[in-house]
Design a protein around this motif. Structure first.
Motif, PDB file in Angstrom:
ATOM      1  N   VAL A 138       0.845  -1.203   0.000  1.00 25.51           N
ATOM      2  CA  VAL A 138       0.000   0.000   0.000  1.00 25.51           C
ATOM      3  C   VAL A 138       0.877   1.248   0.000  1.00 25.51           C
ATOM      4  O   VAL A 138       0.643   2.198  -0.759  1.00 25.51           O
ATOM      5  N   GLY A 143      -0.868   4.192  -1.968  1.00 25.10           N
ATOM      6  CA  GLY A 143      -2.273   3.983  -1.633  1.00 25.10           C
ATOM      7  C   GLY A 143      -3.118   3.421  -2.754  1.00 25.10           C
ATOM      8  O   GLY A 143      -4.324   3.214  -2.566  1.00 25.10           O
ATOM      9  N   LYS A 144      -2.529   3.152  -3.920  1.00 25.99           N
ATOM     10  CA  LYS A 144      -3.319   2.643  -5.049  1.00 25.99           C
ATOM     11  C   LYS A 144      -3.545   1.133  -4.953  1.00 25.99           C
ATOM     12  O   LYS A 144      -4.646   0.661  -5.117  1.00 25.99           O
ATOM     13  N   LEU A 145      -2.490   0.386  -4.711  1.00 24.32           N
ATOM     14  CA  LEU A 145      -2.523  -1.070  -4.589  1.00 24.32           C
ATOM     15  C   LEU A 145      -3.386  -1.718  -5.678  1.00 24.32           C
ATOM     16  O   LEU A 145      -4.459  -2.274  -5.401  1.00 24.32           O
ATOM     17  N   GLY A 241      -6.922  -0.138  -1.215  1.00 29.49           N
ATOM     18  CA  GLY A 241      -6.199   0.595  -2.243  1.00 29.49           C
ATOM     19  C   GLY A 241      -7.185   1.205  -3.221  1.00 29.49           C
ATOM     20  O   GLY A 241      -8.220   0.593  -3.518  1.00 29.49           O
TER      21      GLY A 241
END
Length: 377
Positions: A138, A143-145, A241
């Motif tokens: 993450v 934070g996209k994952l 994410g």
């Protein structure tokens, strides 16, 4: 058909602790009953209406497994293929084992994860999204994952048991979504839209909402026993994410929309309009009990007595044990906020039930609701 007992049940649970509830019953492709009661927004006392969108959470799993079964039908994958043939990060797995002296050791896995293990919850995963590898992924993806990055992170964690030897409700179907991406080449959401929801005319089912759809997203609640009332609790804790298209719990939908998909499965994979998403053979395989002597004891939820576990769905195997009025072969699943799918090809019956309460009272509500529907036919 007299569905008065069903409407009375909905009235009873919405006067109890569930803010709102809605049920749709489709019999022989006709909507024979639909009823809703309660407030979609408790603070503003807004009655529930047809257009509101909800988190369907684990009912996403049914669609993820249908998507992956399409690849089985095309001969792109086989259930007994090693997962590492498509997701190479799963080639060298380790397993956490308890030694005779009580200590825990991390050892090399003796068995490969097979594609089948993702469908049947026997891969050895847990449902822990806070493990170090996932949390690090993450951070590394800001934070996209993305879905594939999620699978790559999970592969770094030791398994909890040798693949195929136990059943454990887990992140298997999130990895299954990554498998679809890897094999097909499209993002999982694109695949689902182009191969399932689009052809079926499902306009309000997606992993991400448009601004207009966001305005119709129903508030989500959790019942607070100390306060004696439901309190607001928005968000999807499984969506860790912004680009993670969780095959296990990520979809939004409406009662009307998801019922289109469920009813296609009731019709052995083809909608009343002739749109075929799966073959009858694939639907029958999906609802065939996959539990073995080794895994059956792990599938021990009290309200699932008399049910086995197929390819991502509960499946009715014993009326003598289930306390269910549905016939053997009825199948489906449910979601964390309380929605329920009942798919019954033999009776040509589809039930889509929805609510939006996280401590959802599923063991009480779902068996009773299912029995009431069958008693009303």
């Amino acid at each position: 058909m007299d569905f008065k007992p069903l409407s009375q049940f909905i009235d009873r649970i919405t006067s109890w602790r569930i803010p709102w509830a809605e049920v749709m019953v489709i019999h022989r492709n006709e909507t024979v009953f639909r009823y809703r009661n309660g407030f979609v927004n408790l603070e503003e006392q807004t009655p529930i209406d047809e257009g509101h969108i909800i988190n369907i959470y684990s009912m996403t799993k049914i669609m993820t497994c249908a998507a992956a079964l399409q690849l089985v039908e095309k001969g792109t994958i086989l259930l007994n293929d090693p997962l590492s043939a498509y997701l190479p990060e799963f080639a060298e797995m380790t397993v956490r084992k308890k030694l005779a002296d009580g200590r825990t050791a991390i050892e090399k896995a003796e068995r490969p994860i097979r594609v089948r293990d993702l469908f049947t919850m026997t891969a050895g995963f847990s449902y822990d999204l806070k493990v170090p590898s996932i949390q690090e992924a993450v951070r590394q993806t800001n934070g996209k994952l993305p879905t594939r990055a999620f699978a790559e992170a999970l592969a770094k964690e030791p398994l909890h048991f040798e693949p195929g030897t136990r059943w454990n409700y887990s992140l298997c179907h999130d990895v299954l979504a990554a498998l679809v991406e890897a094999v097909d080449g499209r993002r999982f959401s694109t695949y689902v839209r182009e191969e399932i929801t689009g052809p079926l005319g499902m306009r309000d089912t997606a992993f991400d909402l448009t601004p207009e759809q966001q305005s119709r997203l129903a508030p989500q609640y959790v019942y607070n026993d100390e306060l004696g009332k439901a309190v607001r609790h928005d968000g999807n804790g499984f969506r860790i994410g912004t680009e993670l298209e969780s095959g296990g719990a990520g979809l939004y939908s409406t009662v009307s929309d998801y019922a289109l998909f469920l009813n296609a499965l009731t019709n052995h994979g083809t909608s009343p309009d002739g749109v075929r998403i799966l073959s009858p053979a694939a639907v029958d395989l999906m609802r065939t009990d996959q539990l073995t002597e080794a895994t059956r004891g792990d599938y021990s939820w009290d309200h699932q007595r008399g049910y086995g576990y197929g390819l991502g769905v509960r499946t009715h195997v014993s009326q003598a044990c289930s306390d269910s009025l549905s016939p053997v072969g009825e199948f489906g699943w449910s979601g964390a906020a309380g929605c329920l799918a009942v798919i019954d090809p033999a009776s040509q019956l589809t039930i889509m039930y929805a609510q939006h309460l996280l401590n959802n009272q599923e063991p009480y509500v779902h068996p009773r609701l299912r029995n009431i529907v069958y008693s009303c036919l």
